[in-house]
Design a protein around this motif. Structure first.
Motif, PDB file in Angstrom:
ATOM      1  N   LEU A   1      36.272  46.403  38.527  1.00  0.00           N
ATOM      2  CA  LEU A   1      36.379  46.899  39.899  1.00  0.00           C
ATOM      3  C   LEU A   1      35.055  46.843  40.655  1.00  0.00           C
ATOM      4  O   LEU A   1      34.952  47.363  41.766  1.00  0.00           O
ATOM      5  CB  LEU A   1      36.911  48.336  39.902  1.00  0.00           C
ATOM      6  CG  LEU A   1      38.303  48.549  39.279  1.00  0.00           C
ATOM      7  CD1 LEU A   1      38.743  49.995  39.448  1.00  0.00           C
ATOM      8  CD2 LEU A   1      39.325  47.607  39.897  1.00  0.00           C
ATOM      9  N   GLY A   2      34.066  46.205  40.064  1.00  0.00           N
ATOM     10  CA  GLY A   2      32.737  46.181  40.671  1.00  0.00           C
ATOM     11  C   GLY A   2      32.698  45.572  42.056  1.00  0.00           C
ATOM     12  O   GLY A   2      31.917  45.999  42.914  1.00  0.00           O
ATOM     13  N   THR A   3      33.509  44.560  42.301  1.00  0.00           N
ATOM     14  CA  THR A   3      33.526  43.908  43.613  1.00  0.00           C
ATOM     15  C   THR A   3      34.839  44.166  44.356  1.00  0.00           C
ATOM     16  O   THR A   3      35.132  43.520  45.360  1.00  0.00           O
ATOM     17  CB  THR A   3      33.319  42.388  43.463  1.00  0.00           C
ATOM     18  OG1 THR A   3      34.380  41.855  42.651  1.00  0.00           O
ATOM     19  CG2 THR A   3      31.982  42.078  42.809  1.00  0.00           C
ATOM     20  N   ALA A   4      35.629  45.113  43.859  1.00  0.00           N
ATOM     21  CA  ALA A   4      36.965  45.339  44.435  1.00  0.00           C
ATOM     22  C   ALA A   4      36.902  45.778  45.895  1.00  0.00           C
ATOM     23  O   ALA A   4      37.767  45.418  46.692  1.00  0.00           O
ATOM     24  CB  ALA A   4      37.718  46.365  43.603  1.00  0.00           C
ATOM     25  N   ARG A   5      35.882  46.563  46.241  1.00  0.00           N
ATOM     26  CA  ARG A   5      35.802  47.029  47.633  1.00  0.00           C
ATOM     27  C   ARG A   5      35.686  45.862  48.612  1.00  0.00           C
ATOM     28  O   ARG A   5      36.129  45.953  49.760  1.00  0.00           O
ATOM     29  CB  ARG A   5      34.609  47.960  47.799  1.00  0.00           C
ATOM     30  CG  ARG A   5      34.870  49.383  47.330  1.00  0.00           C
ATOM     31  CD  ARG A   5      33.818  50.334  47.873  1.00  0.00           C
ATOM     32  NE  ARG A   5      34.107  51.710  47.483  1.00  0.00           N
ATOM     33  CZ  ARG A   5      33.707  52.273  46.356  1.00  0.00           C
ATOM     34  NH1 ARG A   5      33.031  51.550  45.481  1.00  0.00           N
ATOM     35  NH2 ARG A   5      34.004  53.519  46.081  1.00  0.00           N
ATOM     36  N   GLU A   6      35.081  44.756  48.137  1.00  0.00           N
ATOM     37  CA  GLU A   6      34.947  43.589  49.008  1.00  0.00           C
ATOM     38  C   GLU A   6      36.303  42.985  49.350  1.00  0.00           C
ATOM     39  O   GLU A   6      36.451  42.311  50.363  1.00  0.00           O
ATOM     40  CB  GLU A   6      34.055  42.540  48.332  1.00  0.00           C
ATOM     41  CG  GLU A   6      32.643  43.031  48.033  1.00  0.00           C
ATOM     42  CD  GLU A   6      31.858  42.056  47.183  1.00  0.00           C
ATOM     43  OE1 GLU A   6      32.342  40.933  46.973  1.00  0.00           O
ATOM     44  OE2 GLU A   6      30.754  42.421  46.734  1.00  0.00           O
TER      45      GLU A   6
ATOM     46  N   GLY B   1      41.745  33.502  40.591  1.00  0.00           N
ATOM     47  CA  GLY B   1      41.080  33.792  41.849  1.00  0.00           C
ATOM     48  C   GLY B   1      41.949  34.554  42.823  1.00  0.00           C
ATOM     49  O   GLY B   1      43.115  34.873  42.537  1.00  0.00           O
ATOM     50  N   PRO B   2      41.412  34.854  44.015  1.00  0.00           N
ATOM     51  CA  PRO B   2      42.144  35.643  45.011  1.00  0.00           C
ATOM     52  C   PRO B   2      43.446  35.012  45.487  1.00  0.00           C
ATOM     53  O   PRO B   2      44.320  35.717  46.003  1.00  0.00           O
ATOM     54  CB  PRO B   2      41.137  35.753  46.164  1.00  0.00           C
ATOM     55  CG  PRO B   2      39.802  35.560  45.525  1.00  0.00           C
ATOM     56  CD  PRO B   2      40.027  34.581  44.423  1.00  0.00           C
ATOM     57  N   ASP B   3      43.587  33.707  45.325  1.00  0.00           N
ATOM     58  CA  ASP B   3      44.819  33.049  45.746  1.00  0.00           C
ATOM     59  C   ASP B   3      45.919  33.149  44.693  1.00  0.00           C
ATOM     60  O   ASP B   3      47.049  32.723  44.939  1.00  0.00           O
ATOM     61  CB  ASP B   3      44.552  31.568  46.062  1.00  0.00           C
ATOM     62  CG  ASP B   3      43.672  31.389  47.283  1.00  0.00           C
ATOM     63  OD1 ASP B   3      43.672  32.303  48.141  1.00  0.00           O
ATOM     64  OD2 ASP B   3      42.970  30.367  47.371  1.00  0.00           O
TER      65      ASP B   3
ATOM     66  N   LEU C   1      42.818  41.583  38.008  1.00  0.00           N
ATOM     67  CA  LEU C   1      42.013  42.416  38.903  1.00  0.00           C
ATOM     68  C   LEU C   1      40.581  41.898  39.001  1.00  0.00           C
ATOM     69  O   LEU C   1      39.980  41.911  40.078  1.00  0.00           O
ATOM     70  CB  LEU C   1      42.023  43.862  38.417  1.00  0.00           C
ATOM     71  CG  LEU C   1      43.391  44.567  38.434  1.00  0.00           C
ATOM     72  CD1 LEU C   1      43.263  45.981  37.875  1.00  0.00           C
ATOM     73  CD2 LEU C   1      43.988  44.591  39.832  1.00  0.00           C
ATOM     74  N   LEU C   2      40.026  41.430  37.898  1.00  0.00           N
ATOM     75  CA  LEU C   2      38.681  40.879  37.917  1.00  0.00           C
ATOM     76  C   LEU C   2      38.602  39.669  38.844  1.00  0.00           C
ATOM     77  O   LEU C   2      37.608  39.480  39.552  1.00  0.00           O
ATOM     78  CB  LEU C   2      38.258  40.487  36.494  1.00  0.00           C
ATOM     79  CG  LEU C   2      36.906  39.781  36.356  1.00  0.00           C
ATOM     80  CD1 LEU C   2      35.774  40.672  36.850  1.00  0.00           C
ATOM     81  CD2 LEU C   2      36.667  39.365  34.902  1.00  0.00           C
ATOM     82  N   GLY C   3      39.657  38.852  38.858  1.00  0.00           N
ATOM     83  CA  GLY C   3      39.662  37.661  39.696  1.00  0.00           C
ATOM     84  C   GLY C   3      40.053  37.918  41.140  1.00  0.00           C
ATOM     85  O   GLY C   3      40.047  36.992  41.954  1.00  0.00           O
TER      86      GLY C   3
END
Length: 518
Positions: free
Chosen positions: A22-27, A212-214, A237-239
């Motif tokens: 979740l380290g970059t989840a806020r982005e 990835g996000p897609d 979730l990491l991706g």
């Protein structure tokens, strides 16, 4: 001879599981992180982070501290991810539990794990309250809805918000997750997976499967199983992907979810292959979004797989791993899907080494010959909970004994040939013969028993019992006797009556003799 991955080693950061995932989840903000494939309820990445932090703070206020164990017993649902990462962010250890286990089995796991808190789906509220009392678990919280059975809702922990506590943990030694596995010996044991084990495996897996996000991932394989936990939920979730949760596998509903949510990556266990290969619904749905399908947990049937590939219009490839390796060790990398033959488990993940040895020895087999697979890498468990003997038997000089016979072909691809260990794989679940034998021996008419795995059309393998009896008892009575005492997937599917159980001079059951004589 040591085999290595064709991919370069990766750097493993010194962070916790939740810090990585979740380290970059806020982005990702308002992007959908999880959606319930049954109800349509969804959770954005921002909401997931906020809820996990609030849950961690609430657990801390409830007395949960680093080193404590919190049990999580639920079907797949978006709230599972909140509870999981709330526990991890609080510095505690999660022990995931299958909700279909019997009261005796759940109580046993809670007791063995030393669980302090139980978080459970409200669909199993009554069971949760009862097993917690039996195991001395002090607090129970329920996911999904209002208070039931006198236990408070998990949402009550979120009311005051965050921030999450800042536990002082060493990711290399602190245990993040404590699943229970039968390993190679047939007795269920707690598998101590550290933050570093899981962080390493997520990044190793990502090197071959760059989610990835897609991407949209279908999550019907349970999160309480290490396959669903690491490879589907946390990898997704990491991706930054969207994870579509489903509580159980039902052919029509599953295929409808693939189409409705435009799933790009699907994950199967072998029994799903056969059910889907026969499903008429495939011809009625648009499944063109599927790009990759991965099958794991047990060997897959090549003919059935190829038939399903034609119907889905998508290649299906296989991976390999085990709970004791967090779980992944082998992958068919995305880039190699078309060139890899059906049935191969691909190549080693980065930072992973393998040997093939003659079973029971430390002697490497010649190239091309099958041998027991040994694994070494940062994803290999810290050991079994409170069982140094089993740990020493399973890990020698840093090498994890998998109990599987494997060969490497001329192209460097790995193939699983057979299983040395005595575990039965029914629908991807581990079934320990020793556990079923122990249950059978408590029946007053049974004086000896042995259980082996035999081919099963839907489950791949299923337990068959051989029993020696002293009194009148029929097959149905014994099957019911076992069924009342174990989870449904462990049930004995057939009973055969014999005069004696074949054993070695040391008393070891000769299961192969039973199988060969069937």
């Amino acid at each position: 001879m040591i085999y290595r991955s064709p991919l370069p080693d990766i750097e493993i950061p010194d962070v916790t599981l939740t810090e990585l995932v979740l380290g970059t989840a806020r982005e990702s903000g308002d992007k959908i992180a999880l959606v319930d494939g049954t109800t349509g309820d969804s959770l954005t990445y921002a909401e997931l982070v906020e809820a996990a932090e609030a849950g961690a703070a609430g657990l801390h206020r409830a007395g949960v501290r680093p080193g404590d164990v919190v049990a999580l017993m639920s079907h797949n649902q978006p709230a599972y991810a909140i509870a999981l990462h709330a526990v991890i962010a609080a510095g505690a250890t999660v022990t995931p539990i299958n909700p279909v286990l019997t009261h005796r089995e759940v109580t046993g796991q809670l007791t063995a794990a030393g669980a302090k808190v139980l978080i459970a789906a409200n669909t199993v509220a009554d069971k949760a309250v009862e097993v917690a009392a039996a195991a001395g678990v002090t607090r129970v919280f329920l996911l999904g809805g209002d208070d039931v059975s006198g236990a408070p809702s998990f949402e009550t922990l979120l009311a005051e918000g965050g921030p999450a506590p800042d536990p002082d943990l060493d990711p290399a030694t602190a245990v993040a997750v404590l699943p229970f596995s039968s390993g190679t010996t047939g007795t269920s044991k707690g598998v101590r997976l550290t933050h570093r084990n899981l962080v390493a495996n997520l990044l190793q897996t990502r090197a071959g499967w760059p989610i990835g996000p897609d991407d949209v991932q279908a999550a019907v394989l349970p999160f309480f199983h290490i396959y669903g936990f690491t490879i589907i939920l946390n990898s997704g979730l990491l991706g930054g992907a969207t994870v579509v949760t489903l509580p159980r596998f039902e052919v029509g509903g599953y295929l409808a979810a693939l189409a409705r949510y435009r799933v790009t990556r699907a994950y199967f266990a072998p029994p799903m292959l056969l059910a889907l290969a026969r499903a008429p619904e495939i011809d009625e749905l648009d499944l063109s979004s599927l790009r990759y399908v991965l099958c794991g947990a047990a060997p897959m049937d090549v003919e059935v797989t190829e038939r399903l590939e034609k119907r889905l219009g998508c290649l299906i490839r296989q991976g390999y791993g085990m709970t004791e390796a967090s779980p992944g060790t082998h992958q068919v990398f995305d880039a190699e899907f078309p060139a890899t033959p059906t049935g191969s488990v691909g190549r080693l993940s980065p930072n992973t080494e393998a040997r093939l040895v003659r079973p029971g020895t430390d002697t490497d087999v010649p190239p091309g010959e099958p041998g027991e697979l040994l694994i070494r890498g940062p994803q290999v468990m810290a050991g079994y909970l409170g069982n140094p003997r089993a740990t020493a038997e399973t890990i020698t000089d840093g090498w994890l004994h998998t109990g599987d016979m494997v060969r490497v072909d001329d192209d460097g691809l790995f193939w699983v040939v057979d299983r040395i260990k005595e575990l039965i794989k029914y629908k991807g679940y581990q079934v320990a013969p020793a556990e079923l034998e122990s249950v059978l021996l408590t029946h007053p008419a049974v004086t000896d028993a042995a259980v082996v795995g035999v081919p099963h059309a839907e489950g791949g393998e299923a337990p068959r019992a051989y029993v020696v009896t002293t009194g009148p008892v029929d097959e149905g009575e014994l099957m019911m006797f076992v069924a009342e005492r174990v989870a449904p997937y462990k049930k004995v599917r057939e009973v055969r009556f014999v005069d004696e159980i074949p054993k070695s001079p040391t008393g070891k059951i000769l299961r192969r003799v039973l199988r060969d004589g069937a």
